[in-house]
Write a protein that holds these residues in place. Structure first.
Motif: not given
Ligand code: F6P
Length: 550
Positions: A153-158, A360-367, A501-510
Motif C-alpha cells: 500500500x503506497x501512501x503519498x499524495x500529489x 508547473x505552469x499555473x503561474x501568473x508572475x514571471x521569474x 518566462x515563469x518558474x515551472x518548478x516551484x508550487x507556492x500556490x498550494x
C-alpha cells in the motif's frame, strides 16, 4: 538566462510577428490546408523512439511553425534546456537544480550539482530498490509474523501518488498478479479504510512516499495505517520495521515517525515532486513490475531526454508540442487542453498530467516576480477516449470553445477480444481515427443536405470541423513507451514555461490553503475562535459543527 526582458514577452519581435501572422491567416481551414498540400499527412509527422506523432491536423502552416520556432529561440528555450541538463539551479525561487533527467541517466553518465556527480547516488538507490523489490517479489521479505508480503500500500499524495499510481495502472499487465498493490492519497479516512479493509496486516507492506515527510495528508494516513497494523497484529512498535518503508529526502522526519532509516529509499531536493516517480518514489511500481521493467521504463525516459536535448528544432517533438500549445493558448485564446488516451490502461494518465502541467505552469508572475501579461498554463483534462465520446465530445465537436486535443493510441492491443467478426481493438482504434477526422474536417451543410436531411435539422447536424488534434500512435504499450510518453510531456511543459518566462518548478500556490486548513482545524474540533476568519467561512464552520452535533 532568458533573452526576453521580464514581463515583456508580448513586446518581443518574435511574439509580434506571430500576432501579425495570426491576423493575416484569419480563419485557417484544415480542408483547405490539406487540399493545397495533400502530402501534409505524411510531411507533418515526427518519429521519436516508438512514438509516431502526427501534427498535420493543426491550424498551422510552415510559416506558423517557423515563427513559433523563432519565438523559442528568442525566449532562450534552448539555453534554459541546456542549463537544466547541466544541473544549474534553474528553479530560482527555491534555488534548486532541476534534474529529473539524471534519474534515468545511464550508469556511466556524469551530471554535477554543486560540483558533485549525482549519477552514482542515483544508481546506488536504484540498486537498493531493485534488491528490495526482488526480496518482496520473491517472498524473502517477511512481515513481523514471518509471513511473506503479498500486499503493498503506497501512501503519498500529489507527485508521491499520481506518478506511481498512474504507471501502475498503465503497466498493470506487466505486474505480478499475485501481489495486491494499492495507492492511498486522500486524507478522507475512506481512502485508507477501503484500501486495507480486506487485507491481511501480516502480509501488508506500507510504502510511505513523501519528499518532505511533512505533508499532513500523508503523515496522517501513515499514522492511521500504523495504528491499524499494530492493533490488528496486536504488536508493538517493533513490528513497524517489517511493514513500513519510506521514500523521502528527509531522513530526520522518517526516523521521527519511527521508520528505520535502513528502510528508507532516498532521493534529492533537485527532484521535483511531480517529476519524481522515476526516483525512489517509484518503489511500489518497481515491486509490482520488477526491476527489469522499471529499468526499461527509465530507458524510455532517457531516449526522449536525449531527443529533446539534441534534436534540431524542426524535428524536436517536445518543442513542437509546447509550441502548438502556445499557438492556441496565446494566439487563439484556447483555455484548455484535452488529453484523450484510447487505452483503458491509460485511464489515470491525464490525471497525472494535470499535476505535471498545471502545478508547473499555473503561474501568473514571471521569474522576476513581475505579473505576466499573457496566458500561461491551460486547464488540462480528459479521460479515456471512447468513454469521453459518450460524455463530453459533443462539446468539443459542436460547442463554442476551441479545445486542442492529444489523441494517444496503440496499434497492438495488450489484450484483444473478438466476440464477433471485428476484433475489439480494431473497433477501439476505428473510433480513435474517426474522431480526429471528424474533428478536423467536420461535415458541411451541403454534405448534410445531400443525405436528405430536412432543412430545419441541417444546422444541428453540421459539424464546423477545424478542431486541432495531435495523434500520438505507438506500436504497443510497454514500460519503455510509457517512459517515452511521460518524458515527452515533461519537456513539453518545460518548453512552455521557458517561453512564458515563469518558474515551472516551484508550487507556492498550494501553500495558502495548507496554512489556512491548519488554522481552521481547531475551530472545527474545539470551536476555537479563529482570528481573521471571514464571515462566510465562519458561518460555514458553525453549520458544520451543528451537523456534527458539536
Ligand atoms: O501539492 C504540493 C506538493 O508539494 C506537490 O508538489 C508534491 O508532489 C506533493 O505536495 C506531495 O509532497 P510530498 O512528497 O513532500 O509529501
Amino acid at each position: 538566462m532568458n533573452a526576453t526582458s521580464p514581463s515583456r514577452l508580448d513586446r518581443t519581435a518574435a511574439w509580434q510577428a506571430l500576432d501579425k501572422h495570426r491576423q493575416e491567416l484569419g480563419e485557417v481551414r484544415l480542408r483547405e490546408l490539406f487540399a493545397a498540400h495533400p502530402g501534409r499527412g505524411d510531411a507533418y509527422t515526427l518519429q521519436v523512439g516508438d512514438l509516431h506523432l502526427d501534427y498535420s491536423k493543426h491550424l498551422v502552416t510552415d510559416e506558423t511553425l517557423r515563427l513559433l520556432r523563432e519565438l523559442a529561440e528568442a525566449t532562450g528555450v534552448f539555453a534554459l534546456r541546456d542549463a537544466m541538463f547541466r544541473g544549474e539551479k534553474i528553479n530560482t525561487t527555491e534555488d534548486r537544480a532541476v534534474l529529473h533527467t539524471a534519474l534515468r541517466a545511464p550508469r556511466d553518465a556524469v551530471i554535477e550539482v554543486d560540483g558533485a556527480d549525482v549519477v552514482p547516488e542515483v544508481h546506488a538507490v536504484l540498486d537498493r530498490m531493485s534488491a528490495f523489490a526482488d526480496r518482496v517479489r520473491g517472498g524473502e521479505w517477511t512481515g513481523h509474523t514471518g509471513r511473506p508480503i503479498r500486499n503493498v500500500v503506497n501512501i503519498g499524495i500529489g507527485g508521491s501518488d499520481l506518478g506511481p499510481a498512474m504507471a501502475y495502472e498503465v503497466l498493470r499487465s506487466f505486474t505480478d498478479r499475485a501481489l495486491t498493490v494499492r495507492f492511498v492519497s486522500n486524507v478522507d479516512g475512506a481512502d485508507l479504510h477501503e484500501a486495507v479493509r480486506d487485507l491481511d496486516p501480516a502480509e501488508t507492506l506500507f510504502v510511505i512516499a513523501s519528499k518532505t515527510f511533512t505533508t499532513i495528508e500523508t503523515i496522517t494516513n501513515a499514522t492511521s495505517a500504523r495504528d491499524w497494523l499494530l492493533t490488528e497484529l496486536r504488536a508493538g512498535q517493533e513490528a513497524v520495521a517489517k511493514h513500513f518503508v519510506a521514500l523521502s529526502t528527509n531522513a530526520e522526519k522518517v526516523a521521527a515517525f519511527g521508520i528505520d532509516t535502513d528502510n528508507m529509499f532516498e532521493f534529492w531536493e533537485w527532484v521535483g515532486g511531480r517529476y519524481s516517480y522515476d526516483s525512489a518514489i517509484g518503489l511500489a511500481l518497481m515491486i509490482a513490475i520488477g526491476p527489469e521493467r522499471f529499468r526499461e521504463m527509465l530507458d524510455g525516459f532517457h531516449l526522449v531526454d536525449e531527443h529533446f536535448r539534441t534534436a534540431p528544432p524542426e524535428a524536436n517533438a517536445p518543442l513542437l508540442l509546447g509550441l502548438l500549445g502556445i499557438w492556441y493558448g496565446n494566439f487563439h485564446d484556447a483555455q484548455s487542453h484535452a488529453v484523450l488516451p484510447y487505452s483503458h490502461y491509460l485511464s489515470r494518465f491525464t490525471a497525472y498530467l494535470q499535476q505535471l502541467d498545471m502545478e508547473s505552469n499555473g503561474k501568473s508572475v514571471d521569474r522576476a516576480g513581475e505579473p505576466v501579461d499573457w496566458q500561461t498554463g491551460p486547464v488540462v483534462w480528459g479521460t479515456p477516449g471512447t468513454n469521453g465520446q459518450h460524455a463530453y465530445y459533443q462539446l468539443i465537436h459542436q460547442g463554442t470553445k476551441l479545445i486542442p486535443a492529444d489523441f494517444i493510441g496503440f496499434a497492438n492491443p495488450v489484450h484483444d477480444l473478438q466476440p464477433g467478426l471485428i476484433a475489439q481493438h480494431d473497433l477501439l482504434m476505428a473510433n480513435f481515427f474517426a474522431q480526429t477526422q471528424a474533428l478536423a474536417f467536420g461535415k458541411t451543410p451541403e454534405e448534410v443536405r445531400a443525405e436528405g436531411t430536412p432543412e430545419e435539422l441541417v444546422p444541428h447536424k453540421t459539424f464546423r470541423g477545424n478542431h486541432p488534434t495531435t495523434t500520438i500512435l505507438a506500436g504497443k504499450l510497454t514500460p519503455s513507451v510509457l517512459g517515452q510518453l511521460v518524458a515527452l510531456y515533461e519537456h513539453k511543459v518545460f518548453v512552455q514555461g521557458a517561453i512564458w518566462n515563469i518558474d515551472s518548478f516551484d508550487q507556492w500556490g498550494v501553500e495558502l490553503g495548507k496554512v489556512l486548513a491548519k488554522r481552521i482545524e481547531p475551530a472545527l474540533t474545539e470551536g476555537a475562535e479563529v482570528p481573521g476568519l471571514d464571515p462566510s467561512t465562519r458561518a460555514l464552520v458553525a453549520k458544520y459543527r451543528q451537523y456534527r452535533g458539536r
